[in-house]
Design an enzyme around this catalytic site. Sequence first.
Site, mmCIF file in Angstrom:
data_model
loop_
_atom_site.group_PDB
_atom_site.id
_atom_site.type_symbol
_atom_site.label_atom_id
_atom_site.label_comp_id
_atom_site.label_asym_id
_atom_site.label_seq_id
_atom_site.Cartn_x
_atom_site.Cartn_y
_atom_site.Cartn_z
ATOM 1 N N GLY A 312 -60.380 -45.818 31.471
ATOM 2 C CA GLY A 312 -61.078 -46.905 32.706
ATOM 3 C C GLY A 312 -62.499 -47.465 31.825
ATOM 4 O O GLY A 312 -62.884 -45.680 32.331
ATOM 5 N N SER A 317 -64.510 -48.642 41.867
ATOM 6 C CA SER A 317 -65.298 -50.187 42.908
ATOM 7 C C SER A 317 -66.556 -49.880 43.193
ATOM 8 O O SER A 317 -66.841 -50.790 43.884
ATOM 9 C CB SER A 317 -64.337 -49.307 44.676
ATOM 10 O OG SER A 317 -64.181 -48.340 44.726
ATOM 11 N N CYS A 319 -68.512 -49.458 40.597
ATOM 12 C CA CYS A 319 -68.736 -49.732 39.496
ATOM 13 C C CYS A 319 -69.764 -51.227 39.194
ATOM 14 O O CYS A 319 -69.047 -51.844 39.533
ATOM 15 C CB CYS A 319 -67.760 -49.632 38.416
ATOM 16 S SG CYS A 319 -67.244 -48.086 37.931
ATOM 17 N N GLY A 355 -59.489 -44.758 37.714
ATOM 18 C CA GLY A 355 -60.723 -45.520 39.369
ATOM 19 C C GLY A 355 -60.132 -47.021 38.547
ATOM 20 O O GLY A 355 -59.274 -47.282 38.007
ATOM 21 N N TYR A 401 -70.179 -43.865 49.861
ATOM 22 C CA TYR A 401 -69.580 -43.719 48.882
ATOM 23 C C TYR A 401 -70.243 -44.106 47.851
ATOM 24 O O TYR A 401 -70.632 -45.526 47.801
ATOM 25 C CB TYR A 401 -68.220 -44.186 48.794
ATOM 26 C CG TYR A 401 -67.780 -44.336 47.097
ATOM 27 C CD1 TYR A 401 -67.490 -43.040 46.401
ATOM 28 C CD2 TYR A 401 -66.266 -44.900 46.860
ATOM 29 C CE1 TYR A 401 -66.278 -42.915 44.857
ATOM 30 C CE2 TYR A 401 -65.583 -44.925 46.213
ATOM 31 C CZ TYR A 401 -65.763 -44.063 44.930
ATOM 32 O OH TYR A 401 -65.341 -44.160 43.954
ATOM 33 N N ARG A 402 -70.628 -43.344 46.863
ATOM 34 C CA ARG A 402 -72.166 -44.379 45.507
ATOM 35 C C ARG A 402 -71.021 -43.678 44.349
ATOM 36 O O ARG A 402 -70.443 -42.554 43.893
ATOM 37 C CB ARG A 402 -72.989 -43.488 46.350
ATOM 38 C CG ARG A 402 -73.463 -42.319 45.905
ATOM 39 C CD ARG A 402 -74.654 -42.039 46.266
ATOM 40 N NE ARG A 402 -74.957 -39.760 45.565
ATOM 41 C CZ ARG A 402 -75.947 -39.286 46.121
ATOM 42 N NH1 ARG A 402 -77.033 -39.962 46.965
ATOM 43 N NH2 ARG A 402 -76.022 -38.199 45.017
ATOM 44 N N ARG A 418 -75.249 -39.928 31.880
ATOM 45 C CA ARG A 418 -74.067 -40.076 31.444
ATOM 46 C C ARG A 418 -73.807 -42.608 31.332
ATOM 47 O O ARG A 418 -72.837 -42.250 30.912
ATOM 48 C CB ARG A 418 -73.461 -40.050 33.582
ATOM 49 C CG ARG A 418 -72.099 -40.079 33.832
ATOM 50 C CD ARG A 418 -71.415 -40.168 35.183
ATOM 51 N NE ARG A 418 -70.393 -40.700 34.992
ATOM 52 C CZ ARG A 418 -69.339 -41.030 34.792
ATOM 53 N NH1 ARG A 418 -69.411 -42.437 35.525
ATOM 54 N NH2 ARG A 418 -68.179 -41.124 35.166
ATOM 55 N N GLU A 481 -48.378 -64.350 46.583
ATOM 56 C CA GLU A 481 -47.038 -64.167 47.024
ATOM 57 C C GLU A 481 -46.509 -63.322 47.433
ATOM 58 O O GLU A 481 -46.446 -62.823 48.553
ATOM 59 C CB GLU A 481 -45.913 -65.101 46.717
ATOM 60 C CG GLU A 481 -45.196 -65.284 47.287
ATOM 61 C CD GLU A 481 -43.225 -65.888 45.895
ATOM 62 O OE1 GLU A 481 -43.387 -67.042 45.749
ATOM 63 O OE2 GLU A 481 -43.218 -64.942 44.977
HETATM 64 P P1 XMP Z 1 -62.953 -45.607 41.879
HETATM 65 O O1 XMP Z 1 -62.322 -47.258 41.605
HETATM 66 O O2 XMP Z 1 -61.626 -45.109 42.647
HETATM 67 O O3 XMP Z 1 -63.414 -45.115 40.624
HETATM 68 O O4 XMP Z 1 -63.924 -45.984 43.108
HETATM 69 C C1 XMP Z 1 -64.302 -43.720 40.330
HETATM 70 C C2 XMP Z 1 -64.093 -44.060 39.269
HETATM 71 O O5 XMP Z 1 -65.406 -44.710 39.044
HETATM 72 C C3 XMP Z 1 -66.299 -44.577 37.350
HETATM 73 N N1 XMP Z 1 -67.757 -44.539 37.843
HETATM 74 C C4 XMP Z 1 -68.084 -44.911 37.527
HETATM 75 N N2 XMP Z 1 -68.514 -46.303 36.870
HETATM 76 N N3 XMP Z 1 -70.318 -47.061 37.670
HETATM 77 C C5 XMP Z 1 -69.831 -46.697 37.100
HETATM 78 O O6 XMP Z 1 -69.105 -48.142 35.935
HETATM 79 C C6 XMP Z 1 -70.622 -46.065 38.331
HETATM 80 O O7 XMP Z 1 -71.797 -45.805 39.161
HETATM 81 C C7 XMP Z 1 -69.092 -44.674 38.463
HETATM 82 N N4 XMP Z 1 -69.044 -44.272 38.828
HETATM 83 C C8 XMP Z 1 -68.373 -43.464 38.861
HETATM 84 C C9 XMP Z 1 -65.194 -42.565 37.330
HETATM 85 O O8 XMP Z 1 -64.945 -42.642 36.344
HETATM 86 C C10 XMP Z 1 -64.706 -42.807 38.345
HETATM 87 O O9 XMP Z 1 -63.529 -41.315 38.186
#
Ligand code: XMP
Length: 490
Positions: A312, A317, A319, A355, A401-402, A418, A481
């Site tokens: 992924g 959310s 990203c 994610g 949440y960041r 990273r 729908e």
């Molecule tokens: P959700 O959708 O659960 O995703 O909020 C969490 C996953 O997103 C990745 N992650 C990031 N990806 N920028 C990115 O492009 C970021 O700042 C970032 N922080 C986390 C990571 O794989 C996480 O598990």
Amino acid sequence: MTDKYRKKVHYKDLIATFDDVLILPGFTNFNPDEVDVSSSIGKYYFHLPIMSAAMDTVTEEEMAIKMALNGGLGVLHRNCSYERQLEMCRIVKRARSFVIDDVATISPNAPLTKAKFMMDNYNISGIVVVNDKEDKKVCGIFTKRDIPFLEKDMKNGVIKDYMTKDVISIKPGASREEALKILYESRKEKLPIIDDKGYLKGLITKKDLAPEFPLASKDEEGHLLCALALSPKFPESSHAQNLLKEIEKYVDMFFIDVADFYKKTDIEDTVKLMRFLESDFILGNIGTYQAAEHIITKCDFVEDQFIGLKVGMGSGSICTTSIQTGVGAPTLFATAQAADAIHDYNPKLSLIADGGFKNPGDIPKAIAAGADLVMSGHFFAGCTESPGLLDTIQGRKVKVYRGMGSTEARTSGYVSDRYGKGSKMLTEGVSDYVPYTGDLLGVLSTLKEGLINGMIYAGAGSIKKMRNAELGIVTPIGQREQKPHDLLGY
Ligand code: XMP
């Protein structure tokens, strides 16, 4: 070359994401209570195929312990020093095991008042009495039941005159069942573990043996599983290398944690790390069949230690990678891509879809696309167990949440590697508030129920069978729908 999973999410040249697909209903030939949602990564077994993300506003020790107790896994983040990581891992590994390693002891010549003080302040009800002379061998046990009734005896008494000398004990390495049997037959609450030479090796208490959390994710010794995110960079100083070795004592799985793992330097550094460490590794993130194929077939990873892939890119959310760089691999698409490569080259590897999950129903979709387990930050950032304080905005309780690529997270300096070299100045994530969602258990129950019901509709009694469920692409009208529609409020 199979395209078993990819063809499920491909519609002409579309890259499909969760909202684009639906699982097609299947024939259900089992009872609802027979659905088995357990899954595994390598030798590690999970009653619940759900993980909390390695992010500093999602998983520290409290979240990791609760996730493991409830059958999943919390991956500890790496946005902190090795010292802090060591502390978190130690706390997770030592929590809730049925053996207490740091046993409180007292000398037979100590005053009773000292034992009373220890019991009141350390919240313990029994202390093992250990010789303070030459050999430190166990010579008794002093419990709350041994406290004398009279105040004057309590004031002047000495442990050796009140302790129980005939200590009922158990040998190191005994099983939970053996310990339960002895505790039951002797009607005792505490069972010191004593070796053949008479030395204390731990303590088992009746309270810790009770299966309060029967679904907990545990290692062979009964300790909670512990997973930690790790930079692929090999630590330069011997001090850091020693710390990493110390951390490893408490870690079962390291998650190599970069935005894009399909990179020569990261791969080479990880090979070095794998040779230095003995624990298991999950590598990620990647987004395509080609990346998975390359990592599985063209790299020198230690075969036994490489147990899974995480996929992924840009779909989280928080990203902004895809906005900033134009590159991404939505989790559903990436899952299907890597699942086919795993199927073609090494079916022993596990696959984690990471994610982009917005609704509980996205989890069964990821599994149908080939995932063994899923990882989310979004579902868990608002829980009581996530790090950070509760705040209130316009009367609503919220938590921060960041993204790990946000300016806020990256100013710490620990996660700058990273992201790509060129993104030193470019933020690839945002920081915002999410609604407070209460205790983790409530959130996990909702996710688990969604998964179970999804599997029942799909006619899949296990995660393995769910990976064979069919997915269909939904048209934009169909997507409308799927949600509540044509009502006053929608
Ligand atoms: P959700 O959708 O659960 O995703 O909020 C969490 C996953 O997103 C990745 N992650 C990031 N990806 N920028 C990115 O492009 C970021 O700042 C970032 N922080 C986390 C990571 O794989 C996480 O598990």
